[in-house]
Enzyme design. Structure first.
Site, mmCIF file in Angstrom:
data_model
loop_
_atom_site.group_PDB
_atom_site.id
_atom_site.type_symbol
_atom_site.label_atom_id
_atom_site.label_comp_id
_atom_site.label_asym_id
_atom_site.label_seq_id
_atom_site.Cartn_x
_atom_site.Cartn_y
_atom_site.Cartn_z
ATOM 1 N N LYS A 19 -12.312 22.642 -1.349
ATOM 2 C CA LYS A 19 -12.127 23.702 -0.345
ATOM 3 C C LYS A 19 -11.478 23.140 0.903
ATOM 4 O O LYS A 19 -11.577 21.937 1.201
ATOM 5 C CB LYS A 19 -13.447 24.383 0.019
ATOM 6 N N ASP A 146 -21.967 23.920 1.429
ATOM 7 C CA ASP A 146 -20.711 24.352 0.804
ATOM 8 C C ASP A 146 -20.867 24.680 -0.686
ATOM 9 O O ASP A 146 -19.926 25.161 -1.317
ATOM 10 C CB ASP A 146 -19.642 23.247 0.904
HETATM 11 P P1 ATP Z 1 -18.020 18.081 3.283
HETATM 12 O O1 ATP Z 1 -16.616 18.573 3.409
HETATM 13 O O2 ATP Z 1 -18.903 18.955 2.412
HETATM 14 O O3 ATP Z 1 -18.681 17.734 4.580
HETATM 15 P P2 ATP Z 1 -16.879 15.660 2.294
HETATM 16 O O4 ATP Z 1 -15.825 16.207 1.417
HETATM 17 O O5 ATP Z 1 -16.437 15.135 3.625
HETATM 18 O O6 ATP Z 1 -18.017 16.729 2.472
HETATM 19 P P3 ATP Z 1 -18.021 14.333 0.032
HETATM 20 O O7 ATP Z 1 -16.826 13.934 -0.771
HETATM 21 O O8 ATP Z 1 -18.814 15.480 -0.446
HETATM 22 O O9 ATP Z 1 -17.640 14.521 1.565
HETATM 23 O O10 ATP Z 1 -18.928 13.031 0.132
HETATM 24 C C1 ATP Z 1 -19.788 12.725 1.206
HETATM 25 C C2 ATP Z 1 -20.727 11.628 0.746
HETATM 26 O O11 ATP Z 1 -21.636 12.177 -0.213
HETATM 27 C C3 ATP Z 1 -20.026 10.483 0.023
HETATM 28 O O12 ATP Z 1 -19.670 9.476 0.905
HETATM 29 C C4 ATP Z 1 -21.053 10.031 -1.006
HETATM 30 O O13 ATP Z 1 -21.806 8.965 -0.504
HETATM 31 C C5 ATP Z 1 -21.999 11.201 -1.187
HETATM 32 N N1 ATP Z 1 -21.924 11.880 -2.512
HETATM 33 C C6 ATP Z 1 -22.976 12.306 -3.221
HETATM 34 N N2 ATP Z 1 -22.592 12.904 -4.356
HETATM 35 C C7 ATP Z 1 -21.253 12.871 -4.392
HETATM 36 C C8 ATP Z 1 -20.275 13.341 -5.316
HETATM 37 N N3 ATP Z 1 -20.614 13.955 -6.450
HETATM 38 N N4 ATP Z 1 -18.982 13.158 -5.009
HETATM 39 C C9 ATP Z 1 -18.648 12.549 -3.835
HETATM 40 N N5 ATP Z 1 -19.528 12.062 -2.945
HETATM 41 C C10 ATP Z 1 -20.823 12.223 -3.203
#
Ligand code: ATP
Length: 312
Positions: A19, A146
């Site tokens: 997203k 989310d």
């Molecule tokens: P958001 O936009 O929801 O704030 P994001 O995209 O910035 O999130 P994610 O890729 O969801 O961040 O990852 C944040 C942290 O969550 C990662 O650094 C990791 O340690 C942890 N994590 C737990 N499960 C997962 C997963 N399935 N994929 C990626 N990261 C994960």
């Protein structure tokens, strides 16, 4: 309730989009520390795939171009999603969860939440539960703000912490160029920086802007480009100043709008059509300002089964 025993090879694969937030308005933190949001989510066709397979023991593995830094233990949001659904449904049938990651990690594109949403849909199919959408959304809301949106995808408004969804009237298909950065940004750190930058300035409760709603109704990329807004952008730029150059470069190379996605550091550029998106992707790559670029279109469908047994 426990569903009928599954053959060991039974598996279901679900594809789930990333997203971006077209609008992300952040209110002052409440007593619980959480910030109330008014956001417009938009799913784009950059996908992770999650395959769940009946197994002797619970397990999880991660592969694909964006697998670095993803936990493979019980802290993975996908593992938490499977456990939450199993507990709720009274299921005692372990699965192996195989995640193929193409969504950048800690990139502000909700990759972890996407995997959780995909796992809920995949396990529901594998275990033959037929859980209602409303129940899945309730479980999703307990996993992260989310997750519920990524079950449905499309374009939708989110309030509360983002988990309370409402439809928006959105026309058209939008062409995006996503500028990926080396390393991620921690979402809690970006919120903390946002609070620090705001200091003691009074912040109103967040309310979606009429400009965004009108732009989405018109289906006009230029209007949408002008309406993009992210209250976390200043904080993301403060923590990663190089992003300012990335945004400047994308706008200079012809994007009709550019915005840090969620808590960053991915920057989403909106283009008028496929051709301008291709030109922008080439120009950004040649500029050396970004680690990688990806083209995507939105809106995209939420978590959906692409392989394996279906109920009924
Ligand atoms: P958001 O936009 O929801 O704030 P994001 O995209 O910035 O999130 P994610 O890729 O969801 O961040 O990852 C944040 C942290 O969550 C990662 O650094 C990791 O340690 C942890 N994590 C737990 N499960 C997962 C997963 N399935 N994929 C990626 N990261 C994960």
């Amino acid at each position: 309730m426990t569903s009928a025993a599954l053959p060991p090879s039974a598996s279901v694969t679900v594809r789930v989009p990333a997203k971006i937030n077209l609008e992300l308005l952040v209110g002052p933190p409440g007593a619980d520390g959480y910030h109330p949001l008014a956001t417009v989510f938009h799913a784009v066709n950059l996908f992770d795939e999650v395959t769940v397979t009946a197994a002797e023991e619970w397990g999880l593995s991660v592969s694909g171009p964006q697998s670095l830094g993803v936990p493979v233990d019980g802290t993975n949001l996908a593992a938490k999603a499977a456990q939450a659904l199993a507990e709720r449904a009274g299921v005692d049938e372990p699965v192996h969860i195989a995640i193929r990651k193409d969504i950048p990690v800690a990139g502000g594109m909700a990759g972890g939440s996407a995997d959780a949403a995909a796992t809920l849909v995949a396990c529901d199919h594998l275990w033959g539960l037929g859980t209602t959408k409303q129940e899945l959304e309730e479980i999703a809301g307990g996993l992260g703000s989310d997750v519920a949106f990524l079950l449905s995808g499309g374009t939708a408004m989110g309030s509360g912490r983002g988990e309370i969804l409402a439809p928006v009237l959105a026309r058209g298909t939008y062409h995006w160029v996503l500028a990926l950065s080396e390393g991620g940004l921690s979402t809690p750190a970006v919120y903390a920086e946002c609070d620090r930058l705001r200091g003691s300035v009074a912040v109103p409760d967040p309310v979606p802007t009429p400009e965004m709603m009108q732009a989405l109704r018109s289906g006009d990329a230029r209007a949408l480009g002008a309406a993009l807004q992210n209250d976390l952008q200043a904080a993301a730029l403060s923590l990663m100043p190089a992003l300012t150059d990335v945004i400047d470069a994308g706008l200079e190379f012809g994007a009709v709008g550019g915005i840090v996605s969620g808590s960053g550091p991915t920057v989403a550029f909106l283009c008028e059509d496929t051709e301008s998106a291709l030109d922008l992707a080439v120009a950004l790559t040649a500029s050396g300002a970004v680690q990688d670029v990806r083209r995507a279109t939105g809106p995209a469908h939420g978590a959906h089964v692409i392989g394996g047994p279906r109920p009924g």
